[in-house]
Motif scaffolding. Sequence first.
Motif, PDB file in Angstrom:
ATOM      1  N   ALA A   1       0.789  -1.330   0.070  1.00  0.00           N
ATOM      2  CA  ALA A   1      -0.070  -0.028   0.011  1.00  0.00           C
ATOM      3  C   ALA A   1       0.918   1.203   0.079  1.00  0.00           C
ATOM      4  CB  ALA A   1      -0.766  -0.119   1.207  1.00  0.00           C
ATOM      5  N   MET A   2       0.313   2.242  -0.425  1.00  0.00           N
ATOM      6  CA  MET A   2       1.144   3.477  -0.694  1.00  0.00           C
ATOM      7  C   MET A   2       0.382   4.706  -0.224  1.00  0.00           C
ATOM      8  SD  MET A   2       4.060   2.611  -1.926  1.00  0.00           S
ATOM      9  CE  MET A   2       4.936   4.221  -2.182  1.00  0.00           C
ATOM     10  N   GLY A   3       1.061   5.704   0.167  1.00  0.00           N
ATOM     11  CA  GLY A   3       0.232   6.928   0.821  1.00  0.00           C
ATOM     12  C   GLY A   3       1.008   8.175   0.489  1.00  0.00           C
ATOM     13  N   TRP A   4       0.419   9.339   0.396  1.00  0.00           N
ATOM     14  CA  TRP A   4       0.929  10.469   0.561  1.00  0.00           C
ATOM     15  C   TRP A   4       0.426  11.163   1.870  1.00  0.00           C
ATOM     16  CZ3 TRP A   4       4.356  12.362  -2.949  1.00  0.00           C
ATOM     17  CH2 TRP A   4       4.053  11.897  -4.402  1.00  0.00           C
ATOM     18  N   PHE A   5       1.575  11.809   2.325  1.00  0.00           N
ATOM     19  CA  PHE A   5       1.526  12.520   3.726  1.00  0.00           C
ATOM     20  C   PHE A   5       2.077  14.024   3.450  1.00  0.00           C
ATOM     21  CE2 PHE A   5       0.313   9.094   6.485  1.00  0.00           C
ATOM     22  CZ  PHE A   5       0.508   7.985   5.604  1.00  0.00           C
ATOM     23  N   ARG A   6       1.672  14.757   4.270  1.00  0.00           N
ATOM     24  CA  ARG A   6       2.227  16.329   4.328  1.00  0.00           C
ATOM     25  C   ARG A   6       2.524  16.828   5.770  1.00  0.00           C
ATOM     26  NH1 ARG A   6      -2.957  19.553   1.914  1.00  0.00           N
ATOM     27  NH2 ARG A   6      -3.995  19.262   3.567  1.00  0.00           N
ATOM     28  N   HIS A   7       3.395  17.653   5.652  1.00  0.00           N
ATOM     29  CA  HIS A   7       3.978  18.321   6.992  1.00  0.00           C
ATOM     30  C   HIS A   7       4.027  19.724   6.803  1.00  0.00           C
ATOM     31  CE1 HIS A   7       6.256  17.548  11.053  1.00  0.00           C
ATOM     32  NE2 HIS A   7       5.191  18.409  10.898  1.00  0.00           N
ATOM     33  N   ALA A   8       3.216  20.486   7.564  1.00  0.00           N
ATOM     34  CA  ALA A   8       3.504  21.855   7.528  1.00  0.00           C
ATOM     35  C   ALA A   8       4.154  22.351   8.816  1.00  0.00           C
ATOM     36  CB  ALA A   8       2.255  22.377   7.185  1.00  0.00           C
ATOM     37  N   PRO A   9       4.977  23.458   8.523  1.00  0.00           N
ATOM     38  CA  PRO A   9       5.465  23.957   9.917  1.00  0.00           C
ATOM     39  C   PRO A   9       4.417  24.302  10.789  1.00  0.00           C
ATOM     40  CG  PRO A   9       6.397  24.950   7.935  1.00  0.00           C
ATOM     41  CD  PRO A   9       5.302  24.423   7.445  1.00  0.00           C
ATOM     42  N   GLY A  10       4.468  23.836  12.064  1.00  0.00           N
ATOM     43  CA  GLY A  10       3.579  23.926  13.258  1.00  0.00           C
ATOM     44  C   GLY A  10       2.305  23.347  13.154  1.00  0.00           C
ATOM     45  N   LYS A  11       2.315  22.434  12.207  1.00  0.00           N
ATOM     46  CA  LYS A  11       1.232  21.444  12.140  1.00  0.00           C
ATOM     47  C   LYS A  11       1.598  20.114  12.323  1.00  0.00           C
ATOM     48  CE  LYS A  11      -1.528  24.474   9.191  1.00  0.00           C
ATOM     49  NZ  LYS A  11      -2.457  24.508   7.876  1.00  0.00           N
ATOM     50  N   GLU A  12       0.506  19.124  12.663  1.00  0.00           N
ATOM     51  CA  GLU A  12       0.844  17.555  12.677  1.00  0.00           C
ATOM     52  C   GLU A  12       0.707  17.165  11.346  1.00  0.00           C
ATOM     53  OE1 GLU A  12       0.846  17.322  16.997  1.00  0.00           O
ATOM     54  OE2 GLU A  12       0.642  15.691  15.556  1.00  0.00           O
ATOM     55  N   ARG A  13       1.569  16.044  11.285  1.00  0.00           N
ATOM     56  CA  ARG A  13       1.703  15.154   9.977  1.00  0.00           C
ATOM     57  C   ARG A  13       0.308  14.861   9.595  1.00  0.00           C
ATOM     58  NH1 ARG A  13       4.347   9.688   9.827  1.00  0.00           N
ATOM     59  NH2 ARG A  13       2.453   9.078  10.400  1.00  0.00           N
ATOM     60  N   GLU A  14      -0.165  14.924   8.288  1.00  0.00           N
ATOM     61  CA  GLU A  14      -1.491  14.684   7.932  1.00  0.00           C
ATOM     62  C   GLU A  14      -1.387  13.622   6.829  1.00  0.00           C
ATOM     63  OE1 GLU A  14      -3.471  17.654   6.027  1.00  0.00           O
ATOM     64  OE2 GLU A  14      -5.649  16.980   6.364  1.00  0.00           O
ATOM     65  N   GLY A  15      -2.090  12.588   7.000  1.00  0.00           N
ATOM     66  CA  GLY A  15      -2.288  11.604   5.961  1.00  0.00           C
ATOM     67  C   GLY A  15      -3.197  12.101   4.792  1.00  0.00           C
ATOM     68  N   VAL A  16      -2.714  12.522   3.531  1.00  0.00           N
ATOM     69  CA  VAL A  16      -3.672  13.221   2.548  1.00  0.00           C
ATOM     70  C   VAL A  16      -4.274  12.055   2.040  1.00  0.00           C
ATOM     71  CG1 VAL A  16      -3.409  14.458   0.364  1.00  0.00           C
ATOM     72  CG2 VAL A  16      -1.761  14.903   2.214  1.00  0.00           C
ATOM     73  N   SER A  17      -3.398  11.049   1.407  1.00  0.00           N
ATOM     74  CA  SER A  17      -4.459  10.177   0.528  1.00  0.00           C
ATOM     75  C   SER A  17      -3.595   8.912   0.624  1.00  0.00           C
ATOM     76  CB  SER A  17      -4.523  10.762  -0.871  1.00  0.00           C
ATOM     77  OG  SER A  17      -5.418   9.610  -1.675  1.00  0.00           O
ATOM     78  N   CYS A  18      -4.183   7.687   0.592  1.00  0.00           N
ATOM     79  CA  CYS A  18      -3.470   6.587   0.607  1.00  0.00           C
ATOM     80  C   CYS A  18      -4.306   5.425  -0.579  1.00  0.00           C
ATOM     81  CB  CYS A  18      -3.756   5.836   2.003  1.00  0.00           C
ATOM     82  SG  CYS A  18      -2.423   6.809   2.977  1.00  0.00           S
ATOM     83  N   ILE A  19      -3.629   4.505  -0.930  1.00  0.00           N
ATOM     84  CA  ILE A  19      -3.969   3.630  -1.978  1.00  0.00           C
ATOM     85  C   ILE A  19      -3.680   2.353  -1.561  1.00  0.00           C
ATOM     86  CG2 ILE A  19      -2.154   4.117  -3.487  1.00  0.00           C
ATOM     87  CD1 ILE A  19      -4.114   4.030  -5.781  1.00  0.00           C
ATOM     88  N   ASN A  20      -4.503   1.099  -1.755  1.00  0.00           N
ATOM     89  CA  ASN A  20      -4.128  -0.086  -1.768  1.00  0.00           C
ATOM     90  C   ASN A  20      -3.181  -0.793  -2.825  1.00  0.00           C
ATOM     91  OD1 ASN A  20      -5.903  -0.691  -3.639  1.00  0.00           O
ATOM     92  ND2 ASN A  20      -6.703  -2.575  -2.593  1.00  0.00           N
ATOM     93  N   GLY A  21      -2.741  -1.977  -2.722  1.00  0.00           N
ATOM     94  CA  GLY A  21      -1.714  -2.465  -3.686  1.00  0.00           C
ATOM     95  C   GLY A  21      -2.080  -2.592  -4.985  1.00  0.00           C
ATOM     96  N   ASN A  22      -3.411  -2.806  -5.292  1.00  0.00           N
ATOM     97  CA  ASN A  22      -3.862  -3.047  -6.520  1.00  0.00           C
ATOM     98  C   ASN A  22      -4.654  -1.733  -7.214  1.00  0.00           C
ATOM     99  OD1 ASN A  22      -6.417  -2.967  -5.659  1.00  0.00           O
ATOM    100  ND2 ASN A  22      -6.725  -5.116  -6.021  1.00  0.00           N
TER     101      ASN A  22
END
Length: 125
Positions: free
Chosen positions: A33-54
């Motif tokens: 599975a893969m995912g995109w995460f983002r981290h902005a200054p002063g903010k918690e890491r956020e899971g933006v979008s994730c996708i399974n293997g297929n």
Amino acid sequence: LVQVVESGGGLVQAGGSLRLSCTVSGLPFGGYAMGWFRHAPGKEREGVSCINGNGRATYYADSVKGRFTISRDNAKNTLYLQMNSLEPEDTAIYYCAASAYYNDVDCRSFTLNYRGQGTQVTVSS
């Protein structure tokens, strides 16, 4: 050696679009599975979008639903994030991550086994 390399970040005006790419080597890409995460200054890491293997199951954070689209090309070992209608609040370092759990589609509980260094996305108002 597992390598995860993001590209496609940059500076864009509000309302614009960007497409991020993430190329992975050293692991059986389609089994992760893969995912995109983002981290902005002063903010918690956020899971933006994730996708399974297929690629048939996806997750989006409420903040990006309807604007971002995640996809993957297992033949090219590449993950994508199409980002439309960008807002200044989307400014962050975006990085992609791999989970050894094939159906680990919920970003909130994603097992982050590997990740890249990230690419900067800056949205000006």
